[in-house]
Motif scaffolding. Sequence first.
Motif, PDB file in Angstrom:
ATOM      1  N   THR A  45       6.198  -1.387   1.636  1.00  0.00           N
ATOM      2  CA  THR A  45       5.997  -1.258   0.197  1.00  0.00           C
ATOM      3  C   THR A  45       7.307  -0.919  -0.503  1.00  0.00           C
ATOM      4  O   THR A  45       7.587  -1.427  -1.607  1.00  0.00           O
ATOM      5  CB  THR A  45       4.938  -0.188  -0.098  1.00  0.00           C
ATOM      6  N   SER A  68       0.844  -1.189   0.000  1.00  0.00           N
ATOM      7  CA  SER A  68       0.000   0.000   0.000  1.00  0.00           C
ATOM      8  C   SER A  68       0.883   1.244   0.000  1.00  0.00           C
ATOM      9  O   SER A  68       2.037   1.196   0.453  1.00  0.00           O
ATOM     10  CB  SER A  68      -0.925   0.009   1.228  1.00  0.00           C
ATOM     11  N   PRO A  69       0.371   2.370  -0.488  1.00  0.00           N
ATOM     12  CA  PRO A  69       1.199   3.576  -0.578  1.00  0.00           C
ATOM     13  C   PRO A  69       1.671   4.064   0.787  1.00  0.00           C
ATOM     14  O   PRO A  69       1.047   3.825   1.816  1.00  0.00           O
ATOM     15  CB  PRO A  69       0.250   4.595  -1.240  1.00  0.00           C
TER      16      PRO A  69
END
Length: 266
Positions: free
Chosen positions: A107, A101-102
């Motif tokens: 990530t 996920s951002p």
Amino acid sequence: MKSPEYVKELVQHHVGGYLKIAPEHTEGGPLSKMMKPGIGTYDRFKQLFEKFSAEAGKQQFLIPYFIAAHPGTSDEDMMNLALWLKKNGFRADQVQTFYPSPMATATAMYHSGMNPLKGISRDGTRAEKVDIVRGERRRRLHKAFLRYHDANNWPLLREALKAMGRADLIGNGKHHLIPTFQPTTDGSYQSARRKNSTPAPQAAKASAPTSGKAGRPMPGRLLTQHTGLPPRDNGSRPGRTSLSGTAGAKAKGPLVKAPLRAKGRG
């Protein structure tokens, strides 16, 4: 864990029977990438939780959360987690698989294959490389270790344990992870997203009529303005223009604004 008084206040006055907690894993490799303490911290919290619950005369339970396929997790890490779960009598129903996920450090690890917590360098030999769990089969395997009790996962786990040289964990004893026999299941796998979705067949959807005789809806059919419901009556009369500016059936003439009267001095 540094304040038993805080844990006592939490357990005795702010828990309604169940407390969700996220140790996430038992092995140091993935835990270091999450910046979380070891599983021993969870064990000590569990002892205080049970102690203070008993002092308050309450029967309360911990619900631990674990994650599969997190960057830095090896197949052996997931195997050890599965052994810990079975030893402690946990059978996870809903498990979480890592998804990048951002704005998350994990990530960055997933896409770069390196650990930004240890510094990033153009020299690949100086940066710490991270084991990234990619591919459907390996992600399924890590999730299967969390759900070691599901018979649909046993064929995949047997194959993986043999490849890892841990066929000793396959047997019908209490110290084994999975049994040698296979019950009457197809052994198939279906992702949670596909399982929860119920797409309608396009052919049946196109051929299914939305209304019966005289344009009346068929029993059990819910109509909307996109599936045959008549336009909504907004209260405007034929020959008048509604307040929203939409014309009625036929307007008799253009609307003319009345001139404003100037106020004179009295």
